[in-house]
Design a protein around this motif. Sequence first.
Motif, PDB file in Angstrom:
ATOM      1  N   ARG A 100     -13.603  10.437   0.756  1.00  0.00           N
ATOM      2  CA  ARG A 100     -14.379  11.507   1.400  1.00  0.00           C
ATOM      3  C   ARG A 100     -13.416  12.516   2.002  1.00  0.00           C
ATOM      4  O   ARG A 100     -12.521  12.136   2.759  1.00  0.00           O
ATOM      5  CB  ARG A 100     -15.286  10.938   2.494  1.00  0.00           C
ATOM      6  CG  ARG A 100     -16.339   9.962   1.981  1.00  0.00           C
ATOM      7  CD  ARG A 100     -15.903   8.500   2.080  1.00  0.00           C
ATOM      8  NE  ARG A 100     -15.908   8.036   3.460  1.00  0.00           N
ATOM      9  CZ  ARG A 100     -15.216   6.983   3.889  1.00  0.00           C
ATOM     10  NH1 ARG A 100     -14.420   6.329   3.064  1.00  0.00           N
ATOM     11  NH2 ARG A 100     -15.298   6.600   5.151  1.00  0.00           N
ATOM     12  N   LEU A 154     -12.053  14.517  -9.412  1.00  0.00           N
ATOM     13  CA  LEU A 154     -13.202  14.474  -8.503  1.00  0.00           C
ATOM     14  C   LEU A 154     -14.328  13.644  -9.105  1.00  0.00           C
ATOM     15  O   LEU A 154     -14.977  12.847  -8.419  1.00  0.00           O
ATOM     16  CB  LEU A 154     -13.693  15.886  -8.199  1.00  0.00           C
ATOM     17  CG  LEU A 154     -12.700  16.845  -7.539  1.00  0.00           C
ATOM     18  CD1 LEU A 154     -13.353  18.211  -7.355  1.00  0.00           C
ATOM     19  CD2 LEU A 154     -12.220  16.308  -6.204  1.00  0.00           C
ATOM     20  N   LYS A 156     -15.195   9.867  -8.016  1.00  0.00           N
ATOM     21  CA  LYS A 156     -16.417  10.037  -7.213  1.00  0.00           C
ATOM     22  C   LYS A 156     -16.088  10.511  -5.791  1.00  0.00           C
ATOM     23  O   LYS A 156     -16.579   9.997  -4.797  1.00  0.00           O
ATOM     24  CB  LYS A 156     -17.226   8.731  -7.173  1.00  0.00           C
ATOM     25  CG  LYS A 156     -17.667   8.248  -8.558  1.00  0.00           C
ATOM     26  CD  LYS A 156     -18.411   6.937  -8.467  1.00  0.00           C
ATOM     27  CE  LYS A 156     -18.930   6.509  -9.847  1.00  0.00           C
ATOM     28  NZ  LYS A 156     -17.849   6.318 -10.831  1.00  0.00           N
ATOM     29  N   THR A 163     -16.108  13.027  -2.654  1.00  0.00           N
ATOM     30  CA  THR A 163     -16.985  14.014  -2.028  1.00  0.00           C
ATOM     31  C   THR A 163     -16.139  14.956  -1.174  1.00  0.00           C
ATOM     32  O   THR A 163     -15.229  14.518  -0.468  1.00  0.00           O
ATOM     33  CB  THR A 163     -18.062  13.359  -1.155  1.00  0.00           C
ATOM     34  OG1 THR A 163     -17.440  12.580  -0.120  1.00  0.00           O
ATOM     35  CG2 THR A 163     -18.954  12.453  -1.984  1.00  0.00           C
ATOM     36  N   ARG A 204     -16.530  18.087   1.701  1.00  0.00           N
ATOM     37  CA  ARG A 204     -17.477  18.716   2.608  1.00  0.00           C
ATOM     38  C   ARG A 204     -16.760  19.655   3.557  1.00  0.00           C
ATOM     39  O   ARG A 204     -15.783  19.282   4.207  1.00  0.00           O
ATOM     40  CB  ARG A 204     -18.220  17.646   3.425  1.00  0.00           C
ATOM     41  CG  ARG A 204     -19.185  18.224   4.448  1.00  0.00           C
ATOM     42  CD  ARG A 204     -19.829  17.161   5.296  1.00  0.00           C
ATOM     43  NE  ARG A 204     -20.783  17.757   6.221  1.00  0.00           N
ATOM     44  CZ  ARG A 204     -21.451  17.088   7.165  1.00  0.00           C
ATOM     45  NH1 ARG A 204     -21.262  15.786   7.286  1.00  0.00           N
ATOM     46  NH2 ARG A 204     -22.297  17.714   7.975  1.00  0.00           N
TER      47      ARG A 204
END
Length: 343
Positions: free
Chosen positions: A246, A275, A279, A281, A283
């Motif tokens: 993440r 990416l 997987k 993410t 933000r």
Amino acid sequence: MTAIPGTCREVRLKVRPDGLPSVGNFDIVSVPLPIPVDGEVLVRNRYFLVSASLRMMISEGAEDVDGVPFRALREGETLAGEALGEIVSAPAGSGFSPGELILHFRGWREYATVPIAQCRPVEPGLPDPVGYLGHGWTAYAALTRGVQIRPDDTVFVSSAAGAIGSMAGQIARLLGAGRVIGSTSSKEKAARLVSELGYEAAVFRGATPIVEQLAEVAPQGIDVVIDNVGGEQLQSAVANARVGARVVILGALSGQLATHGSGRTAPVELDSIQLLRKKITLRGYSADDDPHMHAEWINRFAEWLRAGSIRFPHEIIVGLECAPQALERVIKGEYFGTVVVKS
């Protein structure tokens, strides 16, 4: 409180810089003491924050951009930034009274008139008022709302010796991260991250490529990225990320500190195959999205300070006349932690 003077000083933009700013881009001017109008308080600024993000507001070609919370400044205008001030006068019924400390965004001047709606009361709890100008709450919000830390996480913080990063690594550790790794601009700062702030390892620019350094200090990969830089460092973090990593993007110093341009763009090339395959993410996050987090942070910060489990690295520059040079040195990466001017 001291006697109220008839004049005060402020820092104004003399010439928009074409590239990185220097002392010559600013003027220190004496002006009549500002007089508040209806709905305003008069504030004596005690401290104000010096941040590299100011470059986005003052550079040649800078313009107002949606999503950027501060407007571009024109030549002759007074600089702006977060400040801790003491109220000198306030209208009846405002909820404020003389002597009270507030946070606001009219720094870079000794006295300011501030709309009541833009005054944020200081929550009690911190032993040193300078701590209210720290960016720990940005890091705390990112690590509790932007991402959830898991006990076995390896966390990478870019610009780990900056105002946000110097707090983020410590907070990630206190929230239970397994390992915390940082990046910075020099070998000396990297050593301080490990010896003073509890980072397990630190990488730095100017040695081998960042991607190789990260592979060496995080051979099992990275689970959480708190990115304040972008550019090569974000690329390197993604390259060394584990499956399910993440990434929380808080800043873009690679663009803000670029030698050309306005500092309001920060291009980066990422491999979308990585990416997808891992997987990952990504933000973008701003603590302003969760303003209620500030009070929660102050409570946790005060608790951790009392326990001796966290530090607040900062530099205090005395005198408003020293502020332009402080900004130049911040942009050059010469400080460690948060930088404030005592005006």
